[in-house]
Motif scaffolding. Structure first.
Motif, PDB file in Angstrom:
ATOM      1  N   LYS A  21       0.815  -1.215   0.000  1.00  0.00           N
ATOM      2  CA  LYS A  21       0.000   0.000   0.000  1.00  0.00           C
ATOM      3  C   LYS A  21       0.849   1.266   0.000  1.00  0.00           C
ATOM      4  CE  LYS A  21      -3.815  -2.154   2.520  1.00  0.00           C
ATOM      5  NZ  LYS A  21      -4.565  -2.168   3.806  1.00  0.00           N
ATOM      6  N   ASN A  22       2.108   1.129   0.389  1.00  0.00           N
ATOM      7  CA  ASN A  22       3.004   2.284   0.485  1.00  0.00           C
ATOM      8  C   ASN A  22       4.249   2.004  -0.355  1.00  0.00           C
ATOM      9  OD1 ASN A  22       1.788   3.985   2.986  1.00  0.00           O
ATOM     10  ND2 ASN A  22       1.631   1.804   3.422  1.00  0.00           N
ATOM     11  N   THR A  23       4.064   1.959  -1.661  1.00  0.00           N
ATOM     12  CA  THR A  23       5.150   1.544  -2.553  1.00  0.00           C
ATOM     13  C   THR A  23       6.345   2.485  -2.500  1.00  0.00           C
ATOM     14  OG1 THR A  23       4.006   2.695  -4.359  1.00  0.00           O
ATOM     15  CG2 THR A  23       3.647   0.330  -4.161  1.00  0.00           C
ATOM     16  N   ARG A  24       6.124   3.740  -2.126  1.00  0.00           N
ATOM     17  CA  ARG A  24       7.254   4.670  -2.014  1.00  0.00           C
ATOM     18  C   ARG A  24       8.233   4.183  -0.947  1.00  0.00           C
ATOM     19  NH1 ARG A  24       8.392   9.213   1.139  1.00  0.00           N
ATOM     20  NH2 ARG A  24       6.393   8.989   2.224  1.00  0.00           N
ATOM     21  N   TRP A  25       7.699   3.699   0.159  1.00  0.00           N
ATOM     22  CA  TRP A  25       8.566   3.190   1.230  1.00  0.00           C
ATOM     23  C   TRP A  25       9.244   1.890   0.813  1.00  0.00           C
ATOM     24  CZ3 TRP A  25      10.291   5.986   4.986  1.00  0.00           C
ATOM     25  CH2 TRP A  25       9.534   7.053   5.470  1.00  0.00           C
ATOM     26  N   TRP A  26       8.530   1.076   0.021  1.00  0.00           N
ATOM     27  CA  TRP A  26       9.141  -0.172  -0.456  1.00  0.00           C
ATOM     28  C   TRP A  26      10.343   0.129  -1.343  1.00  0.00           C
ATOM     29  CZ3 TRP A  26       8.799  -2.356  -5.626  1.00  0.00           C
ATOM     30  CH2 TRP A  26       9.380  -3.617  -5.713  1.00  0.00           C
ATOM     31  N   LEU A  27      10.183   1.056  -2.290  1.00  0.00           N
ATOM     32  CA  LEU A  27      11.296   1.442  -3.160  1.00  0.00           C
ATOM     33  C   LEU A  27      12.421   2.074  -2.348  1.00  0.00           C
ATOM     34  CD1 LEU A  27       9.231   2.928  -6.122  1.00  0.00           C
ATOM     35  CD2 LEU A  27      10.489   0.763  -6.105  1.00  0.00           C
ATOM     36  N   PHE A  28      12.047   2.855  -1.350  1.00  0.00           N
ATOM     37  CA  PHE A  28      13.018   3.498  -0.463  1.00  0.00           C
ATOM     38  C   PHE A  28      13.871   2.442   0.258  1.00  0.00           C
ATOM     39  CE2 PHE A  28      13.902   5.825   3.603  1.00  0.00           C
ATOM     40  CZ  PHE A  28      14.603   6.886   3.062  1.00  0.00           C
ATOM     41  N   GLY A  29      13.224   1.354   0.695  1.00  0.00           N
ATOM     42  CA  GLY A  29      13.926   0.309   1.433  1.00  0.00           C
ATOM     43  C   GLY A  29      14.719  -0.652   0.567  1.00  0.00           C
ATOM     44  N   LEU A  30      14.541  -0.595  -0.750  1.00  0.00           N
ATOM     45  CA  LEU A  30      15.274  -1.497  -1.644  1.00  0.00           C
ATOM     46  C   LEU A  30      16.741  -1.096  -1.796  1.00  0.00           C
ATOM     47  CD1 LEU A  30      12.859  -2.194  -4.645  1.00  0.00           C
ATOM     48  CD2 LEU A  30      13.493  -3.736  -2.788  1.00  0.00           C
ATOM     49  N   ILE A  31      17.048   0.182  -1.617  1.00  0.00           N
ATOM     50  CA  ILE A  31      18.400   0.679  -1.921  1.00  0.00           C
ATOM     51  C   ILE A  31      19.476  -0.033  -1.101  1.00  0.00           C
ATOM     52  CG2 ILE A  31      19.879   2.717  -1.952  1.00  0.00           C
ATOM     53  CD1 ILE A  31      17.297   4.358  -2.456  1.00  0.00           C
ATOM     54  N   PRO A  32      19.408  -0.014   0.256  1.00  0.00           N
ATOM     55  CA  PRO A  32      20.451  -0.726   1.016  1.00  0.00           C
ATOM     56  C   PRO A  32      20.420  -2.229   0.804  1.00  0.00           C
ATOM     57  CG  PRO A  32      18.743   0.102   2.479  1.00  0.00           C
ATOM     58  CD  PRO A  32      18.468   0.691   1.140  1.00  0.00           C
ATOM     59  N   ALA A  33      19.221  -2.784   0.562  1.00  0.00           N
ATOM     60  CA  ALA A  33      19.125  -4.228   0.332  1.00  0.00           C
ATOM     61  C   ALA A  33      19.850  -4.629  -0.953  1.00  0.00           C
ATOM     62  CB  ALA A  33      17.661  -4.646   0.268  1.00  0.00           C
ATOM     63  N   LEU A  34      19.762  -3.817  -1.983  1.00  0.00           N
ATOM     64  CA  LEU A  34      20.471  -4.101  -3.235  1.00  0.00           C
ATOM     65  C   LEU A  34      21.980  -4.052  -3.038  1.00  0.00           C
ATOM     66  CD1 LEU A  34      18.249  -2.111  -5.758  1.00  0.00           C
ATOM     67  CD2 LEU A  34      18.694  -4.577  -5.820  1.00  0.00           C
ATOM     68  N   ILE A  35      22.460  -3.092  -2.249  1.00  0.00           N
ATOM     69  CA  ILE A  35      23.901  -2.988  -1.993  1.00  0.00           C
ATOM     70  C   ILE A  35      24.392  -4.234  -1.259  1.00  0.00           C
ATOM     71  CG2 ILE A  35      25.680  -1.684  -0.773  1.00  0.00           C
ATOM     72  CD1 ILE A  35      23.891   0.814  -1.184  1.00  0.00           C
ATOM     73  N   PHE A  90      17.444 -13.227  -4.727  1.00  0.00           N
ATOM     74  CA  PHE A  90      16.876 -11.901  -4.995  1.00  0.00           C
ATOM     75  C   PHE A  90      15.575 -11.620  -4.240  1.00  0.00           C
ATOM     76  CE2 PHE A  90      15.307  -8.277  -7.556  1.00  0.00           C
ATOM     77  CZ  PHE A  90      16.444  -7.493  -7.452  1.00  0.00           C
ATOM     78  N   VAL A  91      14.888 -12.677  -3.751  1.00  0.00           N
ATOM     79  CA  VAL A  91      13.676 -12.446  -2.967  1.00  0.00           C
ATOM     80  C   VAL A  91      14.021 -11.700  -1.684  1.00  0.00           C
ATOM     81  CG1 VAL A  91      11.842 -13.592  -1.651  1.00  0.00           C
ATOM     82  CG2 VAL A  91      12.402 -14.367  -3.946  1.00  0.00           C
ATOM     83  N   ALA A  92      15.221 -11.963  -1.137  1.00  0.00           N
ATOM     84  CA  ALA A  92      15.629 -11.268   0.085  1.00  0.00           C
ATOM     85  C   ALA A  92      15.622  -9.759  -0.110  1.00  0.00           C
ATOM     86  CB  ALA A  92      17.023 -11.735   0.504  1.00  0.00           C
ATOM     87  N   VAL A  93      16.041  -9.316  -1.284  1.00  0.00           N
ATOM     88  CA  VAL A  93      16.067  -7.873  -1.570  1.00  0.00           C
ATOM     89  C   VAL A  93      14.647  -7.318  -1.614  1.00  0.00           C
ATOM     90  CG1 VAL A  93      16.723  -6.122  -3.250  1.00  0.00           C
ATOM     91  CG2 VAL A  93      18.223  -8.076  -2.841  1.00  0.00           C
ATOM     92  N   ILE A  94      13.786  -8.016  -2.351  1.00  0.00           N
ATOM     93  CA  ILE A  94      12.410  -7.551  -2.520  1.00  0.00           C
ATOM     94  C   ILE A  94      11.656  -7.573  -1.193  1.00  0.00           C
ATOM     95  CG2 ILE A  94      10.223  -8.049  -3.689  1.00  0.00           C
ATOM     96  CD1 ILE A  94      11.880  -9.284  -5.955  1.00  0.00           C
ATOM     97  N   ALA A  95      11.928  -8.603  -0.371  1.00  0.00           N
ATOM     98  CA  ALA A  95      11.169  -8.794   0.862  1.00  0.00           C
ATOM     99  C   ALA A  95      11.712  -8.008   2.049  1.00  0.00           C
ATOM    100  CB  ALA A  95      11.141 -10.285   1.217  1.00  0.00           C
ATOM    101  N   MET A  96      12.923  -7.447   1.935  1.00  0.00           N
ATOM    102  CA  MET A  96      13.526  -6.788   3.090  1.00  0.00           C
ATOM    103  C   MET A  96      12.675  -5.640   3.643  1.00  0.00           C
ATOM    104  SD  MET A  96      16.050  -6.953   5.154  1.00  0.00           S
ATOM    105  CE  MET A  96      16.692  -5.916   6.471  1.00  0.00           C
TER     106      MET A  96
END
Length: 258
Positions: A23-37, A219-225
């Motif tokens: 419901k809050n996709t902005r926060w999801w995208l926000f949280g992907l950055i450190p997970a990708l690193i 890669f699910v770990a990144v998406i799910a973090m």
């Protein structure tokens, strides 16, 4: 049984976290950055381990040089080393990602779990403490995973009981890591956090095992973090540290007794 219900409820908190970030996709995208690193770091490390597992197994088993079935044995050791590295990567992924992205996840946790009053400190002051607490947690993990790794060589037990125990141990300590942000915002020290999770072990296991199994998928770990952080905040808010009861109303004073 209550423990089964609590375990299921723990899984439910992760699903609630998924719903919140959906419901809050902005926060999801926000949280992907450190997970990708963090994911990139672990991919490199696991590729290195995978390509050198045979040499490492040979180095660790010089006693098998004269065995007729040494190649099969060392292949098994190499597979176990890689699986152990993968399990350790899953366990420490949350810690590394939280360390890299503490400012990100601090804001995400606060958005999921707003508090009227909280132990508000700049992230650069809390980062050394968070790293220290993560290292202590890692030591606890190793205390369990090293014996389990050795038990993995035992026929039947190593293929049945050990994976279940390993998932339970990994899941519990994943919950320890993921609930740290929400608990620290309440001013709870490491010992207090551990005590709360031990008292709510079934819920902690349900949440952590669900996250652990998902984190095993590439890669699910990144998406799910981000969802895991959100779900951990909801777990803390709802199950571990419920809001205090409202203050008692003063009893009415009768004029004749005043």
């Amino acid at each position: 049984m209550r423990s089964v219900r609590d375990f299921t409820a723990g899984i439910g908190f992760f699903l609630q976290g998924v719903g919140w970030v959906a419901k809050n996709t902005r926060w999801w995208l926000f949280g992907l950055i450190p997970a990708l690193i963090a994911f990139a770091v672990y991919v490199v490390a696991l590729l290195f381990l995978g390509t050198n597992a045979s040499d490492l197994a040979e180095f660790l088993t010089p006693f098998a040089d004269t065995w007729g079935w040494r190649d099969l044995f060392r292949t098994l050791v190499g597979i176990l080393l890689f699986l152990g590295g993968l399990a350790l990567a899953v366990i420490t992924f949350a810690a590394l990602t939280l360390a890299i992205g503490e400012p990100f996840y601090e804001k995400l946790s606060a958005a999921v779990d707003p508090l009227e009053t909280e132990d508000d400190q700049p992230w650069w002051r809390t980062l050394p403490r968070s790293i220290r607490d993560s290292l202590v947690t890692l030591l606890y993990v190793l205390m369990f995973t090293i014996p389990l790794f050795l038990l993995g060589f035992v026929p039947v037990v190593g293929q049945t009981v050990v994976p279940v125990l390993g998932a339970a141990v990994s899941g519990f300590f994943l919950t320890v890591e993921l609930t740290t942000l929400a608990m620290e915002r309440r001013g709870l020290a490491r010992k207090q956090r551990f005590a709360l999770l031990r008292r709510n072990k079934a819920s902690a296991l349900g949440f952590g095992v669900a996250v652990f199994l998902l984190f095993l998928v590439p890669f699910v770990a990144v998406i799910a973090m981000p969802a895991a952080v959100a779900g951990a905040a909801l777990l803390v808010r709802t199950r571990l540290t419920p809001p205090p009861p409202p203050p008692l109303r003063p009893e009415p004073t009768h004029p004749g007794l005043a």
